[in-house]
Design an enzyme around this catalytic site. Structure first.
Site, mmCIF file in Angstrom:
data_model
loop_
_atom_site.group_PDB
_atom_site.id
_atom_site.type_symbol
_atom_site.label_atom_id
_atom_site.label_comp_id
_atom_site.label_asym_id
_atom_site.label_seq_id
_atom_site.Cartn_x
_atom_site.Cartn_y
_atom_site.Cartn_z
ATOM 1 C CG ASP A 1 36.755 36.892 34.516
ATOM 2 O OD1 ASP A 1 37.021 36.249 33.493
ATOM 3 O OD2 ASP A 1 36.629 38.146 34.527
ATOM 4 C CG ASP B 1 35.568 38.966 27.641
ATOM 5 O OD1 ASP B 1 34.741 38.431 28.406
ATOM 6 O OD2 ASP B 1 36.541 39.620 28.037
ATOM 7 C CD GLU C 1 41.728 33.387 31.155
ATOM 8 O OE1 GLU C 1 42.061 34.292 31.928
ATOM 9 O OE2 GLU C 1 40.554 33.022 30.994
HETATM 10 O O1 MIG Z 1 39.237 42.027 31.859
HETATM 11 O O2 MIG Z 1 35.087 41.297 35.288
HETATM 12 O O3 MIG Z 1 35.181 37.577 30.640
HETATM 13 O O4 MIG Z 1 32.725 38.364 31.696
HETATM 14 O O5 MIG Z 1 32.566 40.927 32.825
HETATM 15 C C1 MIG Z 1 37.852 41.801 31.802
HETATM 16 C C2 MIG Z 1 34.931 42.003 34.117
HETATM 17 C C3 MIG Z 1 37.410 41.084 33.039
HETATM 18 C C4 MIG Z 1 36.246 39.405 31.738
HETATM 19 C C5 MIG Z 1 35.092 38.458 31.733
HETATM 20 C C6 MIG Z 1 33.817 39.233 31.698
HETATM 21 C C7 MIG Z 1 33.744 40.159 32.894
HETATM 22 C C8 MIG Z 1 34.965 41.090 32.896
HETATM 23 N N1 MIG Z 1 36.188 40.307 32.889
#
Ligand code: MIG
Length: 715
Positions: free
Chosen positions: A370, A443, A373
């Site tokens: 995650d 998200d 980016e």
């Molecule tokens: O700033 O890890 O897209 O699936 O549950 C949010 C917490 C961080 C974004 C991900 C989401 C995940 C969440 N993350």
């Protein structure tokens, strides 16, 4: 306008490269497709009066550049502010772009498809998008310009002709798809060169495959990965046990449970918080015994924390990004955090090894990447943040869109080294990233709009070679409702990657969260999904091997049918299943367009003539699944998790047309292998042709290098 030297290079008869100066593609390495172009098969390259390029194929102009001047450049305007907290700044300075590629839109009805995960429809004409990976969680819709992925591939349809364009640069670029001038499509970049690939062919499938030959092959996942995933930000140990227990008790299929960031100790990657998930190893082992794999989230950024081993060890090899030579610090979940330089082999090796050790230590099956980016809470990383890669210094402006790719590549290497298929999921990606990982689209929210969007979004990802893609079923942000959850599962039931996930603080959306009726319907559809796994797995194989999308817009198979070019809410799952789900609140029926041919309702056996619309009843517990008359589909029965070793019988569904006495049969070539190792790369797999004749299933083993014994039973 005077045009500089512009070159046209024939890669093969379907692929041309048009350039003034080539982009440096060394960081993502495109394939070198076979150069087999013969003079007779070459399309004709011409010059327009202004010197720009035009292409004729079979006597028809299929493509034409159109020079655009500086004033054509759009304004850089970002339409969000809610996300300031996560560091998204407004910038509205007008910019002049060094590179301006103009392409004429030859007709008012021309459609433009592609660009990866961008919301919200198949046809993007009239909108503008920016390739700059962003984790802005504002509501994704059709005017939203940047999402998590930068996939610079578009496909244009004019009348009966199709072409594709790929812009091979990881620098930020803008696609103005007829927004500023309805007759021109423009690609702008400040740092990318005038250089693009042009794909030609007779059909959209030709174009998609030609593109795939350049950026593929995509990941081929385990068979298990195609099962159901249940997630939530963030399950505690007790909650996870509850999920697994309830699934087991009710024979409700489940293959993976996901642990989100709170399992970590203070958001330090590769650590476990013993209070949140005590005896994590035991938990993973217990789940494994029940057929359920554990997937843990890993963020790229590392907490800047004296004494924390990951920080200290990577620091020792100077493996974090720098700014003017000094460690660059921003903020993410753990507070002050630094960014690994995955562009360096020794850094990748370090993370590859700790990923392996971490997974072994606890018995973790997969990693969910995650925030790659990369995300940063204190404003974006400056463009000149340095990633001193192996061969040359890479600055953030070039590295940004590739950061997720390099992280995913690192994670996937941990698996590949052990002859295991990677179980890796990413949020951020560049065009070539599907080589390493599955992906999801970040998200979304629990909105009917986002349920509708999920279909064109995943179809488009499939056109772009990202086959193993999905969205958060039920919606991530905001509260879902009973009806939305049910309809969402129904609509996405054939999505290659199927996961229910929701955010902290939102209404819970596990299958049992809305009482008995929801539970029963949920069960019905999860079981349906599992029945189709042999079919879906084979589609994944065909996608991996030949670049054929497994979750496709109707126009891919019916390009001559004008009616299907903008159908966003029907999907072709392979070449023989058409899925038309209900995606609107309160609807109990919907209009279904069926293309030419005869179609059989999977649930009722009723036959339909194609080439027209029908109003089909779809009460809350049903969805529209139509199978091409005569088609054979391999199914499995009675499984609540996927273990290829335990699958010994294939049930053969034959979409029999009640009016057909001649026994029309559209055979299917089932792909089978061990479902988990990389041996398929060495040819260790079976291809089994399934036909139906004389009232029984007939089998022909076209390839038998794995040699799985399977019983085939006609339903
Ligand atoms: O700033 O890890 O897209 O699936 O549950 C949010 C917490 C961080 C974004 C991900 C989401 C995940 C969440 N993350």
């Amino acid at each position: 306008m005077k045009i500089k030297e512009r070159y046209v290079e024939f890669v093969n008869e379907n692929i041309l490269r048009i350039y003034e100066k080539k982009n440096d593609t060394s960081l993502f390495g495109l394939n070198e497709p076979e150069r087999n172009v013969t003079v007779e098969k070459r399309p004709a390259v011409g010059r327009n009066a202004d010197g720009s390029i035009c292409i004729r194929r079979n006597g028809v102009t299929v493509f034409s550049e159109k020079a655009v001047d500086k004033d054509h450049a759009p304004e850089e305007k970002v339409n969000f502010d809610i996300a300031f907290k996560e560091g998204h700044k407004k910038s509205d300075n007008r910019r002049s772009y060094k590179t301006r590629i103009g392409i004429a839109l030859l007709g008012e009805e021309d459609k433009i498809y592609g660009l990866g995960d961008k919301a919200a429809f198949l046809n993007r004409r009239g909108y503008e998008y920016v390739s700059k990976n962003s984790d802005d969680p504002t509501q994704h819709n059709e005017t939203y310009r940047s999402l998590y992925k930068s996939v610079n591939f578009i496909m244009v349809n004019h009348d009966r002709t199709w072409y594709g364009v790929f812009y091979p640069s990881s620098y930020e670029c803008t696609f103005d798809l007829g927004k500023h001038d309805p007759d021109i499509l423009c690609i702008y970049s400040d740092k990318g060169e005038y250089d693009y690939y042009l794909f030609l062919g007779d059909s959209p499938l030709d174009i998609v495959r030609a593109y795939y030959s350049l950026v593929g092959p995509g990941i081929f996942t385990t068979m298990k990965f195609m099962g159901y995933h249940q997630s939530r930000w963030s399950y505690t140990d007790a909650e996870a046990h509850e999920v697994v227990r309830r699934h087991a008790e009710e024979d409700l299929p489940l293959d993976f449970i996901h642990f989100d960031i709170d399992y970590m100790d203070g958001y330090r990657v590769y650590t476990v918080n013993e209070n949140y998930v005590p005896e994590f190893k035991k938990t993973c082992e217990e789940f494994k015994k029940q057929g359920v794999g554990v997937i843990t989230i890993i963020d790229p950024a590392v907490k800047k924390d004296k004494g924390y081993s990951v920080y200290e060890e990577v620091k020792k090899i100077r493996g974090f990004a720098t700014l003017k030579g000094k460690e660059y610090v921003n903020e993410v979940w753990p507070g002050d955090a630094v960014y690994p330089d995955y562009f360096r082999k020794d850094v990748r090796d370090y993370f590859k090894n700790i990923t392996k050790k971490f997974m072994e230590k606890y018995g973790i099956t997969g990693i969910w990447g995650d925030m790659n980016e990369p995300a940063s809470f204190k404003g974006p990383l400056p463009e000149d943040v340095e990633f001193p890669g192996d061969e040359r210094m890479i600055l953030h402006d070039e590295a940004h869109n590739l950061y997720g790719e390099y992280m995913s590549r690192t994670l996937s290497e941990s698996f590949r080294e052990e002859n295991k298929r990677p179980t890796v999921i990413t949020r951020a990606a560049f065009a070539t990233t599907a080589r390493y990982t599955a992906s999801w689209n970040g998200d979304n929210q629990s909105l009917w709009d986002h349920l509708r969007t999920s279909l064109p979004q995943v179809m488009t990802m499939n056109l772009c070679g990202f086959f193993m893609n999905g969205v958060d079923v039920g919606g991530f942000g905001n509260d879902t409702t009973k009806e939305l959850l049910i309809r969402w599962l129904e609509a996405d039931i054939f999505m290659p990657y199927l996961r229910n996930h929701s955010a902290l603080g939102t209404k819970r959306q596990e299958p049992w969260s809305f009482g008995c009726e929801t539970y029963e319907i949920y069960k019905k559809f999860l079981r349906l999904r599992y029945e189709f796994i042999p079919y879906l797995y084979t589609l994944q194989w065909q996608a991996y091997k030949y670049g054929t999308p497994m979750f496709a817009p109707l126009f891919l198979y019916y390009p001559g049918d004008e009616r299907v070019k903008e159908i966003n809410d029907e999907v072709m799952v392979g070449d023989r299943i058409l899925h038309a789900p209900v995606v609107d609140q309160g609807e109990k029926r919907r209009v279904v367009y069926l293309p030419e041919g005869r179609w059989i309702d999977y649930f009722t056996g009723k036959a339909y003539d194609g080439g027209r619309d029908y109003i089909v009843d779809m009460p809350i517990d049903s969805t529209g699944i139509f199978v091409k008359a005569g088609a054979v589909i391999p199914l499995m029965k009675g499984k609540t998790y996927v273990d290829p070793k335990e699958i010994n019988e294939i049930f053969v569904y034959h979409a029999k047309d009640p009016e057909d006495r001649g026994d029309i049969c559209l055979p299917f070539d089932l792909h089978w292998d061990d479902g988990e190792s990389l041996d398929y790369e060495k040819g260790v797999y079976d291809t089994i042709r399934i036909k139906v004749g004389n009232g029984k299933a007939e089998i022909e083993r076209l390839k038998n290098d794995f040699g799985k014994e399977l019983r085939f039973t006609l339903l």
